[in-house]
Each structure stands twice: as structure tokens, then as C-alpha cells.
Design an enzyme around this catalytic site. Structure first.
Site, PDB file in Angstrom:
ATOM      1  N   HIS A  39       0.821  -1.204   0.000  1.00 59.31           N
ATOM      2  CA  HIS A  39       0.000   0.000   0.000  1.00 59.31           C
ATOM      3  C   HIS A  39       0.857   1.257   0.000  1.00 59.31           C
ATOM      4  O   HIS A  39       0.615   2.206  -0.733  1.00 59.31           O
ATOM      5  CB  HIS A  39      -0.946   0.000   1.205  1.00 59.31           C
ATOM      6  CG  HIS A  39      -2.008   1.042   1.112  1.00 59.31           C
ATOM      7  ND1 HIS A  39      -1.978   2.211   1.834  1.00 59.31           N
ATOM      8  CD2 HIS A  39      -3.119   1.103   0.336  1.00 59.31           C
ATOM      9  CE1 HIS A  39      -3.043   2.931   1.514  1.00 59.31           C
ATOM     10  NE2 HIS A  39      -3.748   2.293   0.607  1.00 59.31           N
ATOM     11  N   HIS A  65      -4.541   6.220  -5.733  1.00 57.99           N
ATOM     12  CA  HIS A  65      -5.673   6.918  -5.116  1.00 57.99           C
ATOM     13  C   HIS A  65      -6.092   8.122  -5.950  1.00 57.99           C
ATOM     14  O   HIS A  65      -5.401   8.512  -6.877  1.00 57.99           O
ATOM     15  CB  HIS A  65      -5.307   7.375  -3.700  1.00 57.99           C
ATOM     16  CG  HIS A  65      -4.968   6.219  -2.812  1.00 57.99           C
ATOM     17  ND1 HIS A  65      -3.696   5.718  -2.721  1.00 57.99           N
ATOM     18  CD2 HIS A  65      -5.743   5.451  -2.027  1.00 57.99           C
ATOM     19  CE1 HIS A  65      -3.700   4.692  -1.891  1.00 57.99           C
ATOM     20  NE2 HIS A  65      -4.925   4.496  -1.456  1.00 57.99           N
ATOM     21  N   HIS A 103      -7.877  -1.521  -4.737  1.00 60.52           N
ATOM     22  CA  HIS A 103      -8.112  -2.025  -3.378  1.00 60.52           C
ATOM     23  C   HIS A 103      -8.880  -3.347  -3.385  1.00 60.52           C
ATOM     24  O   HIS A 103      -8.703  -4.158  -2.491  1.00 60.52           O
ATOM     25  CB  HIS A 103      -8.808  -0.962  -2.535  1.00 60.52           C
ATOM     26  CG  HIS A 103      -7.927   0.216  -2.233  1.00 60.52           C
ATOM     27  ND1 HIS A 103      -7.843   1.306  -3.070  1.00 60.52           N
ATOM     28  CD2 HIS A 103      -7.050   0.447  -1.222  1.00 60.52           C
ATOM     29  CE1 HIS A 103      -6.964   2.163  -2.563  1.00 60.52           C
ATOM     30  NE2 HIS A 103      -6.471   1.680  -1.451  1.00 60.52           N
ATOM     31  N   HIS A 111     -14.768   7.205   2.832  1.00 57.88           N
ATOM     32  CA  HIS A 111     -13.465   6.526   2.867  1.00 57.88           C
ATOM     33  C   HIS A 111     -12.413   7.368   3.583  1.00 57.88           C
ATOM     34  O   HIS A 111     -11.736   6.911   4.503  1.00 57.88           O
ATOM     35  CB  HIS A 111     -13.005   6.193   1.439  1.00 57.88           C
ATOM     36  CG  HIS A 111     -11.538   5.931   1.350  1.00 57.88           C
ATOM     37  ND1 HIS A 111     -10.638   6.855   0.849  1.00 57.88           N
ATOM     38  CD2 HIS A 111     -10.798   4.871   1.752  1.00 57.88           C
ATOM     39  CE1 HIS A 111      -9.413   6.356   0.942  1.00 57.88           C
ATOM     40  NE2 HIS A 111      -9.489   5.155   1.479  1.00 57.88           N
ATOM     41  N   HIS A 143     -10.504   6.881   7.551  1.00 58.28           N
ATOM     42  CA  HIS A 143      -9.039   6.917   7.734  1.00 58.28           C
ATOM     43  C   HIS A 143      -8.654   7.937   8.801  1.00 58.28           C
ATOM     44  O   HIS A 143      -7.878   7.651   9.712  1.00 58.28           O
ATOM     45  CB  HIS A 143      -8.352   7.324   6.422  1.00 58.28           C
ATOM     46  CG  HIS A 143      -8.009   6.175   5.534  1.00 58.28           C
ATOM     47  ND1 HIS A 143      -6.905   5.391   5.722  1.00 58.28           N
ATOM     48  CD2 HIS A 143      -8.636   5.668   4.447  1.00 58.28           C
ATOM     49  CE1 HIS A 143      -6.844   4.450   4.783  1.00 58.28           C
ATOM     50  NE2 HIS A 143      -7.901   4.598   3.988  1.00 58.28           N
ATOM     51  N   PHE A 203      -1.611   7.637   4.079  1.00 62.75           N
ATOM     52  CA  PHE A 203      -1.556   6.480   3.183  1.00 62.75           C
ATOM     53  C   PHE A 203      -0.304   5.630   3.378  1.00 62.75           C
ATOM     54  O   PHE A 203      -0.342   4.410   3.232  1.00 62.75           O
ATOM     55  CB  PHE A 203      -1.637   6.921   1.715  1.00 62.75           C
ATOM     56  CG  PHE A 203      -3.034   7.234   1.247  1.00 62.75           C
ATOM     57  CD1 PHE A 203      -4.136   6.589   1.781  1.00 62.75           C
ATOM     58  CD2 PHE A 203      -3.245   8.175   0.244  1.00 62.75           C
ATOM     59  CE1 PHE A 203      -5.423   6.872   1.337  1.00 62.75           C
ATOM     60  CE2 PHE A 203      -4.523   8.468  -0.214  1.00 62.75           C
ATOM     61  CZ  PHE A 203      -5.613   7.818   0.333  1.00 62.75           C
ATOM     62  N   HIS A 219     -11.620  -1.140   4.361  1.00 58.28           N
ATOM     63  CA  HIS A 219     -11.671  -1.201   2.902  1.00 58.28           C
ATOM     64  C   HIS A 219     -12.611  -2.283   2.383  1.00 58.28           C
ATOM     65  O   HIS A 219     -13.081  -2.211   1.243  1.00 58.28           O
ATOM     66  CB  HIS A 219     -10.267  -1.322   2.297  1.00 58.28           C
ATOM     67  CG  HIS A 219      -9.755   0.022   1.899  1.00 58.28           C
ATOM     68  ND1 HIS A 219     -10.053   0.609   0.689  1.00 58.28           N
ATOM     69  CD2 HIS A 219      -9.034   0.939   2.586  1.00 58.28           C
ATOM     70  CE1 HIS A 219      -9.522   1.812   0.636  1.00 58.28           C
ATOM     71  NE2 HIS A 219      -8.897   2.041   1.781  1.00 58.28           N
TER      72      HIS A 219
END
Ligand code: C2O
Length: 576
Positions: free
Chosen positions: A170, A191, A200, A320, A324, A341, A354
Site C-alpha cells: 500500500h 488513489h 483495493h 473513505h 481513515h 496512506f 476497505h
């Protein structure tokens, strides 16, 4: 208790074409989707990975890491000559990743091991498994899941299936470690583009298969964090046991407490009832109400040779991003682990989050009223032929394509059925017409304010395309952001009050937000479109000549500049 097995046997079979209905029970107002599962016989033959159709070895593809022979499914349609889908990075050119900016800048070694990829073949004996809601799993499931993660953590550090190497994937794909294949100046970033969902999905697919192999249970399915339903709007209890393998100490300690409700609006509000109402409004808006075309949900086109971060879709930048940031630890400089990230994959909760993000994609594809976004299929070969590489459960590097990710059933997983309370949730109108007429008379015209540095609440008037036009989109153009920071703003239309903690009103039109990450220039420019049609209807303002827009930043300080704002007709005539 959630069952990991389906009540009926719905085996996919190799080398046959079968029809079957989705096993996901559907509310009556959804149309039944007849699903055609096709498994290609020739694609299943495993030899000659790098041979051309005529049997010759294509060394160029081998060397470039493209994996050689396109699977049989890829032979038609041939991508057009001008197509330039994103291709897997050349793993041996992976460099240091970076995060933060200025005083917080760090570099991180997170390159996964290098090896030569094979084209991935979906196993012919794949059985359909059900991903369970993380709030409803049994103690047996929790033990099994922990055992699998423990074993993953116990693998040698250089095993590409190990916990650290999986997190590295990732980091490498999203924080400047990789260049685009064949490019020596453009970084690869999955992303903030239409690659977000497919990347993902594959990432979780292999993660899940690795875990299943480690506990010798091919039916093992990752749990999903059901944050879109009030019953799931807290951190799933199994993740907050400090003794368990799925625990991560780098989480916001205020949010691990029982009863802390997820703040999908990132408003900072702590009133549980208000948060639930906000969350349902956000879900309805990002899934249905605010979208006109497929890319509004999926994210903007991103091709080889173009700069990263062309623009996230409504779900990526909305729920999303919020989860996070809500899970990430404010005691850490860069919000580690989940809040950045580069480190997000180090928290087992990432994969559970996810799974729900992926579930939102399946719901959007197959279960939402199709009249709202008539064409959900992106047929552009630059999308369909984009490809990634991952390590499978046997530590083999494999090449996978976006087009093979589009159908979750074909990849052998489905989601436990949970109610969707946001589906018909229409936020209440609050605006009194007379009040808005007064607001409009005092608000400056948009033309006088842009380009705009957004560091406080601003309100301005925007003209409609024509009087009485009821079907329109609001376009915010050239949004330039500092990518290293958490940034977010909300957009309201004809909002009579300024209570920033409340989003549960018809005036809420949508959101821009990002998880901090790194791009070479530390900035990115994109645009967003928010459909106003349902909002006009909810507020009974379709007949007006103009609207008053309020932009409410949720972050502190500078970091966002907006180039312009305008209203266009829906459906849009061109890609805007
Ligand atoms: Cu790849 Cu939610 O991040």
C-alpha cells in the site's frame, strides 16, 4: 452469528458458462440482476505465461514486467492504438517513499520484494464466500482471524506475504515509491482516481487468500466494518482488545471507546444522534444524490503519462477519507497509522474498513436505483486494461487487470446482507424562502471571489444556467490542494444557518476531502461535480434564478485554493 458459508452451494465452475442470480437477497425495489459468470478455458491453462498467441516469447513484455500473454479474455477487444492504461510498476525501480512536508518530511523504505510476474488466473475451483459484518462475527471467527494475522506477522520479514510486506504494498503504490512503468519522471499513485476501487479490491482479494492459506481455510473471508449503518458506526469491538493480533496502538484513543460514533462528516461533533443523522445524509449524498455520471462516484480518468491525483470519486473523498482520519492517531505527527496512506496498511483495521469501501462499490454497481446514474459501466480501455501486480498466497507475483476486478462474484466473494438505512434517507429542508432571498441580496457574486483561498467559511451567489432549470450540477474547478495535509470542505446550497456540526439537511450538497499522502510537487489539482437536481427538489428551489453556496472548511489553516465555480446542465455535455 454470521456464517462464513453460504446456505446453498453456488460453486463457480471452470470451463463452462453459467448463469446464476446473485445470492445477495435484494429488497423488492431493486431489480434482480441476472449474473453471467464466464470462466475462460483457455485462460485457465497455466503454461506459456509469456508467450504470444503464436507461441513466441515476448521478451519485451517479460522485461517490462507486463507478464506476457494477455489472458484469453484480454484478446478482444484489442485496446485502441492510442490507449494508455496504467501498467504495473517496475518493481526493481522502487525507491524510498515519502510522507509529510517541510518540518514533518520523512522518507520510508517500503519497497516490496522484486520478482517476475505471471498473468493471474482466477482459480477454477473458487468457491463463493461471504464477507461478514465485523460487528456481528462469532468468537470462533474472531479467534480464527487473529490466528491468521498472528501467522502473517510471524512470516519472515522478506516473505512478500508477511504483515510488513503486505503493508508495504500500500505504501509503495501510493506514496511516491514507484514510477509509472516506462516513465522516469511520473510517479504512480492509485488513489484519487478511477483506479481506487479496482486496486483495493485486488489488494484485499490477495490479502484474504494469504490469510486463508495461513490457517488452511480457503473459506476465510475478511470482515467489513459496517460504518454506513447506525449499528456499525463505532469501532468494531474485536479490534480494541489490546492483547489481540488485530490490535494497533496507533489509533485515536478517543475513538476506541465504546459508544464513540464515527464522524463521516469530520465535523468534530460528538453528539451521537447528530452524528448518525449526518452520516446517513453523507451516505445518501455520496452514493446516490450527488452523482450524475459513473466517474462522479468512481473517480477521474488516470492514464500512463498523466499526473497523479486527477480527482477522487464521491465515496473515496467522503466516507473513505473520513474513516481513515477518524481512526488515525492525532498523537502521531502524520496521523499514523490509518491517517496517512504510507502507514495505513499497518493497521489490520485498514482491511476491514476497505472491505466496506469495496462493499459500497458492489452496492453502487448492482443495487442502487439505476435511474440516478443511467450508465455505470466505464468502457474506456484506459480503465479496463489498467493493471497492477500483487503477491498471491503462494508468494508468486501476479499481474491483474481492472477489467477482471469488476465483478465481485467472479472473484469469489459476496457481502453479508445488512440494511441500508441511507438508501431512502432524504435530509430535511430547513430553509425559509424569505430568509434566502435576504441572503442572496447580501452575498457577493461568485465571480468577484475566485480564485479563492479557502481558509474560512465563505458564502456567495451563483447563477443558474437558466431560470427555472431544475436539473443541474455544481462544478468546483481547479481545486489545488497541499497533498501532504488532511484537508476537507463541505458545500451547502441556500443554507440558512451556520451550524457547522450539522450536515443532516437538504442544503448539504457534498464534500471534498483527502487523506494525507505525498506527491512529488506536494500539490494536486482536480475538480468536483455535485448534482443539484434532488437538492433543488428537496428544497423546492428549482424555479429560482440563482443559488447561494456556502463553503465550510473543516481543516485548520491554508492548503486549498479553488479556481472557479459554476453551474452546468445535467447531464453534462462534455467531461467537465
Ligand atoms: Cu489505499 Cu483507504 O487507502
Amino acid at each position: 452469528m454470521a456464517s462464513l458459508h453460504l446456505p446453498c452451494s453456488t460453486h463457480s465452475t471452470s470451463c463452462s458458462h453459467i448463469n446464476r442470480r446473485r445470492v445477495f437477497p435484494m429488497p423488492s425495489h431493486f431489480t434482480t440482476r441476472t449474473h453471467r459468470l464466464q470462466v475462460s478455458c483457455s485462460a485457465a491453462a497455466n503454461g506459456g505465461q509469456n508467450q504470444n498467441v503464436d507461441g513466441k516469447v515476448d521478451r519485451r513484455k517479460l522485461l517490462l514486467g507486463f507478464g506476457g500473454l494477455y489472458g484469453a479474455a484480454n484478446l478482444v477487444p484489442t485496446p485502441s492504438a492510442s490507449a494508455s492504461p496504467i501498467q504495473p510498476p517496475e518493481l526493481d525501480k522502487c525507491g524510498l517513499s515519502s510522507a509529510g512536508a517541510d518540518t514533518t518530511a520523512i522518507t520510508i523504505p517500503c519497497c516490496p520484494p522484486t520478482s517476475l510476474p505471471k498473468d493471474y488466473q482466477i482459480p477454477p475451483d473458487l468457491k463463493l464466500k461471504m464477507r461478514p459484518s465485523a460487528h456481528r462475527v462469532s468468537p470462533e471467527y474472531i479467534s480464527k482471524y487473529n490466528l491468521a494475522i498472528e501467522r502473517m506477522k510471524a512470516l519472515p520479514a522478506d516473505d512478500p506475504r508477511s504483515f510488513t510486506q503486505q503493508a508495504n504494498i500500500h505504501c509503495a503504490y501510493c506514496n511516491t515509491a514507484y514510477f509509472q512503468a516506462g516513465q522516469d519522471s511520473i510517479k504512480l499513485q492509485v488513489h484519487n482516481s478511477w483506479l481506487f476501487f479496482p486496486f483495493h479490491r485486488w489488494y484485499l482479494y490477495f490479502y484474504e487468500r494469504i490469510l486463508g492459506k495461513l490457517i488452511d481455510d480457503p473459506t476465510f473471508a475478511l470482515p467489513f466494518w459496517n460504518w454506513d449503518n447506525p449499528k456499525g458506526m463505532s469501532m468494531p469491538p474485536m479490534f480494541v482488545d489490546p492483547k489481540s493480533a488485530i490490535y494497533d496502538s496507533k489509533r485515536n484513543q478517543d475513538h476506541t471507546k465504546p459508544g464513540a460514533v464515527v464522524d463521516l462528516g469530520m465535523t468534530g461533533n460528538t453528539d451521537p444522534l447528530q452524528l448518525v443523522a449526518n452520516n446517513l445524509t453523507i451516505m445518501q449524498t455520496e452514493m446516490i444524490r450527488g452523482n450524475s455520471e459513473a466517474i462522479d462516484f468512481m473517480g477521474k480518468p488516470y492514464q500512463q503519462g498523466t499526473q497523479p491525483d486527477p480527482g477522487p470519486g464521491s465515496s473515496e473523498r467522503g466516507s473513505h477519507t473520513a474513516v481513515h482520519v477518524w481512526v488515525g492517531d492525532p498523537r502521531e505527527t502524520l496521523g499514523e497509522d490509518m491517517g496517512n496512506f504510507y502507514s495505513a496498511g499497518r493497521d489490520p483495521l485498514f482491511y476491514c474498513h476497505h472491505a466496506n469501501v469495496d462493499r459500497m462499490w458492489t452496492l453502487w454497481q448492482y443495487f442502487l436505483p439505476s435511474a440516478k446514474v443511467p450508465d455505470k459501466k466505464i468502457t474506456d480501455p484506459d480503465f479496463l486494461d489498467a493493471a497492477f501486480v500483487f503477491y498471491d498466497e503462494n508468494a508468486q507475483l501476479v499481474r491483474v487487470t481492472v477489467k477482471d476486478s469488476l465483478d465481485n462474484l467472479k472473484l469469489g466473494f459476496e457481502y453479508e446482507r445488512i440494511d441500508l438505512p441511507w438508501l431512502d434517507y432524504r435530509p430535511p429542508p430547513q430553509t425559509a424562502k424569505a430568509r434566502i432571498a435576504r441572503l442572496a441580496s447580501t452575498a457577493p457574486k461568485a465571480e468577484t471571489l475566485f480564485p479563492l483561498k479557502l481558509d474560512k467559511v465563505v458564502r456567495f451567489e451563483v447563477s443558474k444556467t437558466k431560470k427555472g432549470k431544475a436539473d443541474e450540477l455544481l462544478v468546483l474547478e481547479n481545486i489545488t490542494v497541499d497533498t501532504s495535509k488532511f484537508l476537507k470542505f463541505d458545500v451547502f446550497v441556500n443554507d440558512e444557518d451556520d451550524n457547522p456540526g450539522e450536515l443532516d439537511k437538504a442544503a448539504y450538497a457534498g464534500t471534498y476531502a483527502q487523506v494525507p499522502h505525498k506527491t512529488d510537487s506536494t500539490s494536486a489539482t482536480s475538480s468536483i461535480r455535485l448534482k443539484l437536481t434532488d437538492l433543488y427538489e428537496d428544497m423546492d428551489i428549482a424555479d429560482d434564478d440563482s443559488i447561494v453556496v456556502t463553503l465550510v472548511p473543516r481543516h485548520k489553516g491554508p492548503g486549498v485554493t479553488i479556481g472557479g465555480i459554476k453551474i452546468i446542465e445535467n447531464p453534462p455535455k462534455s467531461a467537465t
